[in-house]
Design a protein around this motif. Sequence first.
Motif, short mmCIF file in Angstrom:
data_model
loop_
_atom_site.label_atom_id
_atom_site.label_comp_id
_atom_site.label_asym_id
_atom_site.label_seq_id
_atom_site.Cartn_x
_atom_site.Cartn_y
_atom_site.Cartn_z
N UNK A 11 37.25 40.53 50.06
CA UNK A 11 37.02 39.20 50.27
C UNK A 11 35.49 39.39 51.14
N UNK A 12 34.67 38.79 50.94
CA UNK A 12 33.38 38.86 51.91
C UNK A 12 32.83 37.50 52.21
N UNK A 13 32.01 37.58 53.21
CA UNK A 13 31.17 36.45 53.87
C UNK A 13 29.73 36.70 53.85
N UNK A 14 29.08 35.56 53.85
CA UNK A 14 27.48 35.63 54.24
C UNK A 14 27.22 34.41 54.54
N UNK A 15 26.03 34.45 55.31
CA UNK A 15 25.40 33.13 55.83
C UNK A 15 23.97 33.59 55.72
N UNK A 19 23.48 28.17 54.84
CA UNK A 19 24.82 28.10 53.75
C UNK A 19 25.74 29.17 54.07
N UNK A 20 26.97 28.91 54.22
CA UNK A 20 27.97 29.58 54.22
C UNK A 20 28.62 30.18 52.95
N UNK A 21 28.96 31.45 52.70
CA UNK A 21 29.54 31.67 51.43
C UNK A 21 30.68 32.65 51.58
N UNK A 22 31.70 32.68 50.79
CA UNK A 22 32.53 33.36 50.75
C UNK A 22 33.05 33.83 49.22
N UNK A 23 33.61 35.05 49.27
CA UNK A 23 33.85 35.57 47.88
C UNK A 23 34.76 36.61 47.53
N UNK A 24 35.47 36.90 46.53
CA UNK A 24 36.35 38.08 46.32
C UNK A 24 36.76 38.19 44.78
N UNK A 25 37.18 39.19 44.48
CA UNK A 25 37.68 39.26 43.01
C UNK A 25 37.53 40.53 42.67
N UNK A 26 37.79 40.97 41.27
CA UNK A 26 37.46 42.28 40.70
C UNK A 26 37.23 41.62 39.14
N UNK A 27 36.76 42.69 38.16
CA UNK A 27 36.76 42.34 36.85
C UNK A 27 38.20 42.16 36.11
N UNK A 28 39.16 42.79 36.66
CA UNK A 28 40.19 42.73 35.92
C UNK A 28 41.05 41.45 36.34
#
Length: 149
Positions: A11-15, A19-28
């Motif tokens: 999981x990562x985050x960005x500003x 705008x605040x952003x967060x996300x995570x995951x994988x192709x599978x």
Amino acid sequence: MIASPALAQDWGTDFNMGTFAAGGGSPANGYLNLECAGEGSGFDFAGQPFIALTVIDGEQLDKKSLPDEITFWVDDEQSYLLPMSIEEGSTTRLVYDYSADTVEQARGLVEAMRQGSIVTAKADENVIASLDLEGSNDTLELVEDCIAP
């Protein structure tokens, strides 16, 4: 909207530009990206969550058979219904159809994900994504705080 980091299960985050952003995951397992523009950002959509879900590899979405709402289960205990539609030009990515009537569901989902260990997205009974939430607590905090109650 900006793209948030979503490599492997991390999981990562960005500003960026208020705008605040967060996300995570994988192709599978699929990817989940969440964003929210803060009050001081100057955007007219400040406080409104943006949620995008990319389904697991091999899954294809069809507008004709897609339910009006996607069910997100956190730890198979709590469920949240979000109206989502297929992103234009895609067969693998859904975006949240924001409405004032459903923002509490979106906020509740983010809050539950911060405390949970896994989130599973279903279109009817079909699992379209299932993500490990390890490491998501801190990355989702700013997004949760940004969503207007």
